[in-house]
Design an enzyme around this catalytic site. Structure first.
Site, PDB file in Angstrom:
ATOM      1  N   CYS A  77      -3.518  67.532 -93.205  1.00  0.00           N
ATOM      2  CA  CYS A  77      -3.946  68.937 -93.117  1.00  0.00           C
ATOM      3  C   CYS A  77      -5.441  69.075 -93.356  1.00  0.00           C
ATOM      4  CB  CYS A  77      -3.255  69.774 -94.197  1.00  0.00           C
ATOM      5  SG  CYS A  77      -1.495  69.847 -93.979  1.00  0.00           S
TER       6      CYS A  77
ATOM      7  N   ARG B 232       6.121  77.027 -73.121  1.00  0.00           N
ATOM      8  CA  ARG B 232       5.550  78.329 -72.784  1.00  0.00           C
ATOM      9  C   ARG B 232       5.872  79.399 -73.808  1.00  0.00           C
ATOM     10  NH1 ARG B 232       9.224  81.517 -69.565  1.00  0.00           N
ATOM     11  NH2 ARG B 232      11.160  80.385 -69.287  1.00  0.00           N
TER      12      ARG B 232
END
Ligand code: XMP
Length: 469
Positions: free
Chosen positions: A295, A397
């Site tokens: 991270c 999508r």
């Protein structure tokens, strides 16, 4: 003087240790079974992080066979993610070795093979992969070379898929060293004594199939619908669940869900209070923001809720609402480097830990081996790293580009061999930790654990060149 709430203390794993306490049990007697979510029990409190270099069906199968739960990542079209889930669900619930002998094989070669495998029997199959019976090592000792093993075949039990428990039992009771399993009469593999005696502790659903979870975005209702009832748990996979739009989307999403729903990621008490009070259904909390090994959120955005702190926050919120840690299990996510960190997370109130880092270097992780000089590595990347983001928006999508900044890195981790080794070592470490803390189970650890703050990392690592991982 009133405490300034603009500055709170957020501890992370290296800031604390657990204090030893009088133990009622020996480490080998410690029970590390737990829950991954409200309705999903695990034998080892471990979940794999839904990351595209880590969690696909292979890792999820290996982990569930050892008692944990894999969370299939969502960086792929939903139909593909569902296939990964189904593959885990239809997998045999025992590890199968691909060992059998073709009936035309010459007996002296088979004898040598059995000697090196250390097995007293092996199944014999014909060219149509039907199991004809077994060959016994004792019958091969005096065989004259050139004789096909078909001449020495003896009858024995063959187990159809679905009868894994019976096969393991057979092997455990010493009746066979390698019990043949079939699928619709065709050889599938053997349950060998090496596997069955070493570990057999799979995480199973009510129908006796392996447990598996899948990652979803709360905005992706189609994905959730497609995976609902197929995966045991749907794990929310957004960096900041405590966001009004995310909460609203999740509120709509959970209404009709059959599978358990784990909300996350969350980092604060307020986040948990808002989540649990607004959503009709919360079956687990994924806690920790920006604490992961890959991270960069705290560097990029200045934000973090270290995993240990986040777990403590969840515990406070649940206590405030009168909800037991056993009812809405807390999953500690990010920055777990090994069992020591996990024991601290559990002691703080977690029921299980989620890790990508510990699994990324294993054979079963979903990335190819990389060789640099004479050392082996595997790629490991954050899901908000450039590579993962580029792939995501091409493939999915339904994903939304909410931010235009990378919050993770792409790197390599050392190769670690099979998941099995990692999980077994992890389980032993946990048991040792609970033993020191004086707890014979995770709920007892929640009640008894006492933390001490430390001023620097303890244990002598400086100057010691590590020759093992
Ligand atoms: P470990 O320490 O096991 O942590 O590598 C895995 C967890 O890290 C989170 N994650 C990310 N966090 N940027 C982040 O700030 C990223 O790119 C990223 N990718 C994964 C996630 O919670 C995972 O379970």
């Amino acid at each position: 003087m009133a405490q300034d709430t603009r500055l709170v203390e957020a501890l992370s794993f290296d800031d604390v240790v657990l204090v030893p306490s009088l133990s009622p049990v020996e480490p080998w007697q410690v029970d590390i079974t737990s829950k991954a979510s409200r309705n999903v029990r695990v034998n080892v409190p471990l979940l794999s992080a839904p990351m595209d270099t880590v969690s696909e069906w292979r890792l999820a199968v290996a982990l569930a066979l050892l008692g944990g739960v894999g969370v299939i990542h969502r960086n792929m079209p939903v139909e593909e993610q569902r296939r990964h889930v189904e593959r885990v669900k239809s997998h045999p619930v025992v590890e199968l070795a691909d060992v059998a002998v073709y009936e035309g094989e010459e007996c002296c070669r088979v004898r040598e093979a059995m000697r090196s495998l250390g097995l007293r029997q092996l199944p014999i199959v014909d060219s149509a992969e039907a199991v004809k019976g077994y060959v016994e090592f004792v019958d091969l000792e005096a065989c004259s070379c050139g004789t096909p093993v078909a001449k020495l075949v003896k009858p024995g039990p063959v187990f159809e898929l679905g009868e894994e428990g019976k096969a393991v039992d057979h092997v455990k009771r010493g009746k066979l060293d390698a019990a043949a399993m079939t699928l619709k009469g065709r050889f599938l593999g053997t349950v060998s004594v090496h596997e069955a005696l070493a570990v057999y502790n799979p995480a199973l659903d009510e129908e006796g199939r392996l447990r598996v979870a899948a990652a979803v975005s709360p905005f992706d209702a189609k994905r959730a619908e497609t995976l609902d009832g197929v995966a045991d748990i749907l794990v929310s996979d957004v960096a900041h669940f405590h966001n009004v739009n995310v909460l609203d989307a999740a509120k709509r999403l959970v209404k009709s869900l059959e599978s358990d729903f784990v909300a996350g990621n969350l980092g604060t008490r307020e986040g948990v209070l808002d989540t649990v009070s607004r959503l009709e259904k919360v079956d687990g909390l994924r806690m920790g923001i920006a604490g992961g090994s890959i991270c960069t959120t705290s560097g990029v955005a200045g934000i973090a809720a270290p995993t240990l702190f986040a777990v403590m926050q969840a515990r406070s919120a649940l206590e405030e609402m009168g909800i037991g840690l056993d009812t809405i299990p807390v999953i500690a996510d990010g920055g777990v480097r090994g069992p020591g960190d996990a024991v601290k997370a559990l002691a703080a109130g977690a029921s299980a830990v989620m890790t990508g880092y510990m699994f990324a270097g294993t054979d079963e992780a979903a990335a190819p081996l990389v060789r640099i000089g004479n050392k082996l590595y595997k790629p490991y990347r954050g899901m908000a790293s450039r590579g993962a983001l580029e792939k995501r928006y091409a493939a999915d999508r339904y994903s939304r580009v909410a931010k235009r900044v990378e919050e993770g890195i792409e790197g390599l981790v050392e190769y670690r061999g099979r998941v099995r080794r990692v999980v077994l070592e992890f389980a032993e470490g946990l048991k040792a930790g609970l033993g020191y803390a004086g707890a014979s189970s995770i709920p007892e650890l929640w009640r008894k654990a006492r933390f001490a703050r430390i001023t620097s990392r303890i244990g002598a690592y400086t100057g010691v060149v590590k020759t093992s991982w």
